[in-house]
Design a protein around this motif. Structure first.
Motif, PDB file in Angstrom:
ATOM      1  N   LEU A 180     -15.979   8.560  12.940  1.00  0.00           N
ATOM      2  CA  LEU A 180     -14.611   8.652  13.455  1.00  0.00           C
ATOM      3  C   LEU A 180     -14.502   9.769  14.496  1.00  0.00           C
ATOM      4  CD1 LEU A 180     -12.344   8.136  10.323  1.00  0.00           C
ATOM      5  CD2 LEU A 180     -12.140   6.902  12.474  1.00  0.00           C
ATOM      6  N   ALA A 181     -15.098  10.921  14.191  1.00  0.00           N
ATOM      7  CA  ALA A 181     -15.067  12.041  15.134  1.00  0.00           C
ATOM      8  C   ALA A 181     -15.747  11.652  16.442  1.00  0.00           C
ATOM      9  CB  ALA A 181     -15.754  13.262  14.514  1.00  0.00           C
ATOM     10  N   HIS A 182     -16.873  10.951  16.330  1.00  0.00           N
ATOM     11  CA  HIS A 182     -17.591  10.496  17.529  1.00  0.00           C
ATOM     12  C   HIS A 182     -16.734   9.553  18.345  1.00  0.00           C
ATOM     13  CE1 HIS A 182     -20.394   8.013  19.875  1.00  0.00           C
ATOM     14  NE2 HIS A 182     -21.178   9.071  19.886  1.00  0.00           N
ATOM     15  N   ARG A 183     -16.064   8.615  17.671  1.00  0.00           N
ATOM     16  CA  ARG A 183     -15.246   7.616  18.380  1.00  0.00           C
ATOM     17  C   ARG A 183     -14.070   8.261  19.102  1.00  0.00           C
ATOM     18  NH1 ARG A 183     -13.004   5.120  21.147  1.00  0.00           N
ATOM     19  NH2 ARG A 183     -12.618   2.872  21.316  1.00  0.00           N
ATOM     20  N   LEU A 184     -13.579   9.367  18.568  1.00  0.00           N
ATOM     21  CA  LEU A 184     -12.454  10.065  19.181  1.00  0.00           C
ATOM     22  C   LEU A 184     -12.911  11.119  20.190  1.00  0.00           C
ATOM     23  CD1 LEU A 184     -10.292  10.453  15.973  1.00  0.00           C
ATOM     24  CD2 LEU A 184      -9.927   8.865  17.845  1.00  0.00           C
ATOM     25  N   GLY A 185     -14.216  11.135  20.493  1.00  0.00           N
ATOM     26  CA  GLY A 185     -14.722  12.050  21.508  1.00  0.00           C
ATOM     27  C   GLY A 185     -14.972  13.459  21.022  1.00  0.00           C
ATOM     28  N   LEU A 186     -14.894  13.697  19.715  1.00  0.00           N
ATOM     29  CA  LEU A 186     -15.109  15.039  19.158  1.00  0.00           C
ATOM     30  C   LEU A 186     -16.607  15.235  18.894  1.00  0.00           C
ATOM     31  CD1 LEU A 186     -12.143  15.049  16.617  1.00  0.00           C
ATOM     32  CD2 LEU A 186     -12.202  16.167  18.840  1.00  0.00           C
ATOM     33  N   TYR A 187     -17.385  15.365  19.968  1.00  0.00           N
ATOM     34  CA  TYR A 187     -18.836  15.379  19.819  1.00  0.00           C
ATOM     35  C   TYR A 187     -19.336  16.623  19.086  1.00  0.00           C
ATOM     36  CZ  TYR A 187     -18.673  11.438  22.987  1.00  0.00           C
ATOM     37  OH  TYR A 187     -18.403  10.216  23.544  1.00  0.00           O
ATOM     38  N   LYS A 188     -18.704  17.772  19.340  1.00  0.00           N
ATOM     39  CA  LYS A 188     -19.099  18.998  18.630  1.00  0.00           C
ATOM     40  C   LYS A 188     -18.831  18.859  17.132  1.00  0.00           C
ATOM     41  CE  LYS A 188     -17.683  23.012  19.977  1.00  0.00           C
ATOM     42  NZ  LYS A 188     -16.875  24.072  20.648  1.00  0.00           N
ATOM     43  N   VAL A 189     -17.654  18.356  16.803  1.00  0.00           N
ATOM     44  CA  VAL A 189     -17.281  18.170  15.394  1.00  0.00           C
ATOM     45  C   VAL A 189     -18.199  17.136  14.748  1.00  0.00           C
ATOM     46  CG1 VAL A 189     -15.464  17.395  13.815  1.00  0.00           C
ATOM     47  CG2 VAL A 189     -14.884  18.844  15.777  1.00  0.00           C
ATOM     48  N   ASN A 190     -18.441  16.037  15.458  1.00  0.00           N
ATOM     49  CA  ASN A 190     -19.333  14.986  14.950  1.00  0.00           C
ATOM     50  C   ASN A 190     -20.706  15.569  14.623  1.00  0.00           C
ATOM     51  OD1 ASN A 190     -20.607  12.273  14.643  1.00  0.00           O
ATOM     52  ND2 ASN A 190     -21.514  12.789  16.603  1.00  0.00           N
ATOM     53  N   SER A 191     -21.256  16.358  15.556  1.00  0.00           N
ATOM     54  CA  SER A 191     -22.588  16.934  15.346  1.00  0.00           C
ATOM     55  C   SER A 191     -22.606  17.869  14.143  1.00  0.00           C
ATOM     56  CB  SER A 191     -23.034  17.698  16.598  1.00  0.00           C
ATOM     57  OG  SER A 191     -23.222  16.806  17.674  1.00  0.00           O
ATOM     58  N   GLU A 192     -21.555  18.686  13.996  1.00  0.00           N
ATOM     59  CA  GLU A 192     -21.512  19.613  12.869  1.00  0.00           C
ATOM     60  C   GLU A 192     -21.397  18.871  11.548  1.00  0.00           C
ATOM     61  OE1 GLU A 192     -19.128  23.583  11.220  1.00  0.00           O
ATOM     62  OE2 GLU A 192     -18.599  22.760  13.179  1.00  0.00           O
ATOM     63  N   LEU A 193     -20.567  17.817  11.512  1.00  0.00           N
ATOM     64  CA  LEU A 193     -20.432  17.026  10.279  1.00  0.00           C
ATOM     65  C   LEU A 193     -21.759  16.369   9.912  1.00  0.00           C
ATOM     66  CD1 LEU A 193     -16.956  15.309  10.865  1.00  0.00           C
ATOM     67  CD2 LEU A 193     -17.486  17.069   9.171  1.00  0.00           C
ATOM     68  N   GLN A 194     -22.472  15.843  10.913  1.00  0.00           N
ATOM     69  CA  GLN A 194     -23.772  15.213  10.649  1.00  0.00           C
ATOM     70  C   GLN A 194     -24.794  16.237  10.166  1.00  0.00           C
ATOM     71  OE1 GLN A 194     -24.395  13.365  14.508  1.00  0.00           O
ATOM     72  NE2 GLN A 194     -24.015  11.343  13.660  1.00  0.00           N
ATOM     73  N   ASP A 195     -24.813  17.394  10.816  1.00  0.00           N
ATOM     74  CA  ASP A 195     -25.787  18.428  10.441  1.00  0.00           C
ATOM     75  C   ASP A 195     -25.575  18.902   9.005  1.00  0.00           C
ATOM     76  OD1 ASP A 195     -26.911  18.249  12.906  1.00  0.00           O
ATOM     77  OD2 ASP A 195     -26.220  20.187  13.650  1.00  0.00           O
ATOM     78  N   ILE A 196     -24.305  19.152   8.651  1.00  0.00           N
ATOM     79  CA  ILE A 196     -24.032  19.628   7.283  1.00  0.00           C
ATOM     80  C   ILE A 196     -24.366  18.530   6.265  1.00  0.00           C
ATOM     81  CG2 ILE A 196     -22.288  20.513   5.686  1.00  0.00           C
ATOM     82  CD1 ILE A 196     -20.777  21.613   8.122  1.00  0.00           C
ATOM     83  N   SER A 197     -24.039  17.275   6.595  1.00  0.00           N
ATOM     84  CA  SER A 197     -24.363  16.164   5.687  1.00  0.00           C
ATOM     85  C   SER A 197     -25.865  16.072   5.480  1.00  0.00           C
ATOM     86  CB  SER A 197     -23.833  14.842   6.263  1.00  0.00           C
ATOM     87  OG  SER A 197     -22.431  14.871   6.373  1.00  0.00           O
ATOM     88  N   LEU A 198     -26.620  16.201   6.586  1.00  0.00           N
ATOM     89  CA  LEU A 198     -28.087  16.149   6.493  1.00  0.00           C
ATOM     90  C   LEU A 198     -28.616  17.275   5.607  1.00  0.00           C
ATOM     91  CD1 LEU A 198     -30.678  14.746   7.598  1.00  0.00           C
ATOM     92  CD2 LEU A 198     -30.712  16.490   9.386  1.00  0.00           C
ATOM     93  N   LYS A 199     -27.990  18.438   5.710  1.00  0.00           N
ATOM     94  CA  LYS A 199     -28.413  19.598   4.911  1.00  0.00           C
ATOM     95  C   LYS A 199     -28.392  19.297   3.417  1.00  0.00           C
ATOM     96  CE  LYS A 199     -26.884  24.360   3.966  1.00  0.00           C
ATOM     97  NZ  LYS A 199     -25.864  25.374   4.307  1.00  0.00           N
ATOM     98  N   TYR A 200     -27.414  18.483   2.971  1.00  0.00           N
ATOM     99  CA  TYR A 200     -27.286  18.176   1.542  1.00  0.00           C
ATOM    100  C   TYR A 200     -27.980  16.869   1.148  1.00  0.00           C
ATOM    101  CZ  TYR A 200     -24.021  22.036   1.330  1.00  0.00           C
ATOM    102  OH  TYR A 200     -23.462  23.283   1.395  1.00  0.00           O
ATOM    103  N   LEU A 201     -28.133  15.950   2.104  1.00  0.00           N
ATOM    104  CA  LEU A 201     -28.782  14.674   1.790  1.00  0.00           C
ATOM    105  C   LEU A 201     -30.308  14.769   1.892  1.00  0.00           C
ATOM    106  CD1 LEU A 201     -26.369  12.213   3.669  1.00  0.00           C
ATOM    107  CD2 LEU A 201     -26.542  12.564   1.204  1.00  0.00           C
TER     108      LEU A 201
END
Length: 734
Positions: A180-201
């Motif tokens: 959703l963040a990516h679709r709304l153009g929030l690339y910084k937020v998208n990247s941070e959400l993905q990075d934190i998710s990867l950290k736990y997954l």
């Protein structure tokens, strides 16, 4: 509340006001303060399960909305209040909020209250919860933005929650909120959400990449310095006001590339991109970007296949930038992104930045996307697991731009087909699409579209969605509509199959009840009664076979009895049977009959035969030695009926095929043709002869009166000089 707690709240609130003061009016700041006072009073000292104060979370989300996403006062007020009211208090809350802060805040808060009231445990597996969540999100986009800020704050503090919930939050974020963040153009937020998710997954993979980035940090800085110096010199000479910086790929992007390409960290060459940000006047933005592009490509060799022009036609989320890949120092490929300050703001802050530059107006493309989501979600047949996967994949796809016959621009995911385009125009157009033209050339439904294609679609009222369409369409809209149409068609067939079964059970004097259906489902290894009814309707399950299963025995039936179970009475009345109905009588006058001679074996009068009841084409007559006979007797014994010929005294023609071979002789074809036409009075339909290395093989299609007539012809052909072998052939057409 303790004094230290109050001090902490005041400290965090002051940071929020500092963030808001940059762009909010004095009146807006007063309203933000009023919202804070309400939140502080009503939330009090409530805490989350991890012990964190709820009020601090609300302040943090509001600050994120203002500072990192760039939202206006209405959204910041809504963020402060989003944990104040429950779903049960919605009506009261709406009236109270509308009176204090206006209609917009009341509507945003309404959406947020609905989302907070949804239990997201196993979200992907709970159809109704997922649908409610997405419908709530697809209203006012500010609801989505605030919810993304809320989720980002949750993820930033996830280490303070029990380990048991880490993966649940990470999965939910990776599959729903990051896209959703990516679709709304929030690339910084998208990247941070993905990075934190990867950290736990995938904690080990995450830490490996973090360590590697630290090890290579100095090396990257040296390379960037060497790369930018000559470009900076040339840009300054041209009089540009600009900033150049390097942006390292996100940890998730590096991990994803390593997985997709099957490479190690050291083999990921595009670890960073160089960004050139120009301070341009609005009217000079495009020309300045292209001039900067020419400066870069004068200095470094570019790869024309990697040029991405999102300035001429921006992405659906408003993203504008020129991307090119050039060969930098040490023969290393580097991506260069060229954009203006406004474009960079939009790229970093997405839709919120759009509102700033467009006076609060949203993107029409985004409105279309949200409308599309609502259409898909309002389909009751939607499978949430499928939709989440499609939603995630489609959002991260590159886009292509194509045109309708009137010149209207349509944006589709890369890899879209003509059928995707048809569904993009309208669901009914997609359902009835038979093909179309791309750039004035006829193409099929599967044709993949490219940037700039001009497309027209052809339709037919006889066309219906087919199961195999799902194998090549890529858009969620197309897949959802096709599945809905197929389900509708299957339901009709199931209703018809149920009626058929009820009729048969009544004829057999067997009660229709749950026990009967359970026995049949168990026998056919089916899960749902609807599947049983559907298979009966389309002919995959035979009524006679059902009778055998339910009665537990196979009664000796006459041919007439068996056919009465399968065929409608209207077709049965014209058939004749011998004494007792043991055999279907096949008249050698084959005109105007309601059975057909099978093309796989071409029976002729005098052959030993049997009848086979097909699903769509009535009764077909086969020879007993038909190559397909063993399979029919083994798999479908209930469809096999006894049959015999009846001689009416009339001479009639039956088509048969003869295979002939031998040594190639001069005039051979002429001799064969002469025998067929003159000597035995046989009508020849076709002759095909192939000659190679002095030998020949041929196929004759002829009409004969009966088996005796065929044997006579074969004997005559065997006497032709050069013919070594003659025999009846089987034609495997069916």
């Amino acid at each position: 509340m303790t004094e230290s707690f109050n001090e902490l709240i005041s400290e965090e609130y002051n940071k929020l006001i500092a963030a808001c003061s940059r762009s909010f009016s004095d009146q807006e700041l007063v309203q933000v303060h009023s919202a804070f006072e309400i939140a502080r009073e009503k939330i009090g000292d409530k805490t989350w399960s991890n012990g964190d104060p709820v009020i601090l979370h609300s302040i943090a989300v509001a600050r994120l909305a203002a500072n990192e996403i760039g939202l206006a006062s209405d959204s910041v007020i809504s963020a402060l209040l989003h944990n104040v009211y429950t779903e049960e208090e919605e009506t009261k809350a709406r009236q109270e909020i509308k009176k204090l802060f206006g209609r917009v805040v009341a509507e945003i808060l309404d959406g947020l209250i609905k989302i907070n009231g949804i239990n997201t445990d196993n979200l992907a597996l709970q159809s109704e919860n997922f649908r409610r969540l997405m419908l709530a999100l697809s209203g006012d986009v500010r609801v989505i933005l605030i919810k993304i800020a809320d989720k980002l704050q949750d993820m930033r503090t996830l280490d303070r929650y029990p380990h048991s919930v880490h993966k649940k939050h990470a999965h939910e974020t990776m599959h729903l909120y990051a896209p959703l963040a990516h679709r709304l153009g929030l690339y910084k937020v998208n990247s941070e959400l993905q990075d934190i998710s990867l950290k736990y997954l995938h904690p080990k993979d995450y830490q490996h990449i973090v360590d590697k980035l630290k090890e290579t940090d100095e090396q990257r800085k040296n390379f960037v310095s060497a790369f930018v110096k000559p470009v900076e010199v040339k840009l300054k000479k041209r009089g540009f006001d600009f900033e150049m910086k390097a942006r390292t790929k996100s940890i998730f992007s590096i991990w994803n590339k390593m997985k997709k390409k099957g490479v190690d960290f050291d083999e990921v060459f595009d670890l960073f991109a160089i960004r050139i940000i120009l301070n341009s006047k609005p009217e000079d933005e495009k020309s300045d970007c292209w001039q900067a592009f020419s400066v870069v490509t004068e200095e470094y060799q570019s790869n024309p296949e990697r040029l991405r022009d999102w300035i001429t036609i921006p992405k659906s989320n408003g993203y504008e930038s020129l991307h090119t890949t050039v060969l930098g120092p040490g023969k290393r490929w580097v991506e260069v992104q060229i954009r203006t300050r406004r474009m960079d703001d939009v790229a970093e802050n997405g839709l919120a930045a759009h509102w700033r530059y467009k006076g609060g107006k949203g993107s029409s493309d985004l409105d279309d996307w949200l409308k599309n989501i609502r259409e898909i979600l309002e389909n009751p047949e939607m499978n949430p697991v499928d939709f989440i996967e499609e939603f995630k994949v489609n959002i991260y796809e590159d886009e292509i731009f194509v045109f309708t016959p009137k010149g209207d621009l349509k944006k589709l995911p890369a890899g879209s087909t003509l059928l995707d385009f048809a569904y993009e125009i309208h669901s009914a157009v997609g359902d009835h699409c038979t093909g179309g033209k791309v750039n004035d050339r006829m193409v099929t439904l599967k044709h993949k579209l490219k940037n700039g294609d001009h497309i027209s679609v052809e339709t037919s009222n006889n066309q219906k969605p087919k199961l195999d369409w799902l194998e090549f369409v890529v858009t969620s809209k197309a897949k959802s509509r096709i599945k809905a149409s197929l389900n509708e068609e299957q339901k009709k067939e199931a209703d018809n199959g149920k009626e058929m079964l009820l009729r048969k059970l009544k004829n057999w004097k067997i009660d229709y009840n749950d026990l009967v259906i359970r026995d049949l489902l168990k026998h056919y290894k089916l899960k749902l009664a609807a599947d049983l009814y559907y298979n009966i309707s389309v002919g995959k399950i035979e009524p006679l076979e059902i009778k055998d299963i339910l009665t537990g025995k196979k009664e000796e039936e006459t041919t007439k009895d068996k056919l009465s179970e399968i065929l409608p009475a209207s077709e049965l009345k014209d058939l004749t049977f011998d004494t007792g109905g043991d055999f279907l009588v096949i008249d050698n006058d084959i005109r105007n009959i309601n059975y057909k001679l099978a093309q796989c074996c071409n029976p002729i009068f005098g052959d030993n035969i049997f009848g086979f009841v097909t699903i769509r084409e009535g009764i077909k007559i086969h020879r007993m030695n038909c190559p397909n006979a063993p399979q029919m007797f083994e798999r479908y014994p209930y469809r096999v009926i006894r049959a015999r010929w009846k001689d009416t005294g009339k001479r009639n023609s039956f088509q048969t095929t003869i295979h002939i071979s031998g040594t190639d002789e001069m005039g051979l074809v002429s001799d064969i043709s002469h025998i067929i036409s003159k000597d035995v009075g046989v009508q020849m339909r076709s002759i095909s002869v192939n000659s190679e290395n002095g030998n020949f093989e041929g196929t004759l299609r002829v009409y004969v009166n009966d088996l005796e007539h065929l044997d006579f012809l074969i004997q005559k052909l065997r006497n032709v000089h050069g013919v070594l072998s003659v025999g009846r052939a089987d034609n495997f057409k069916s």
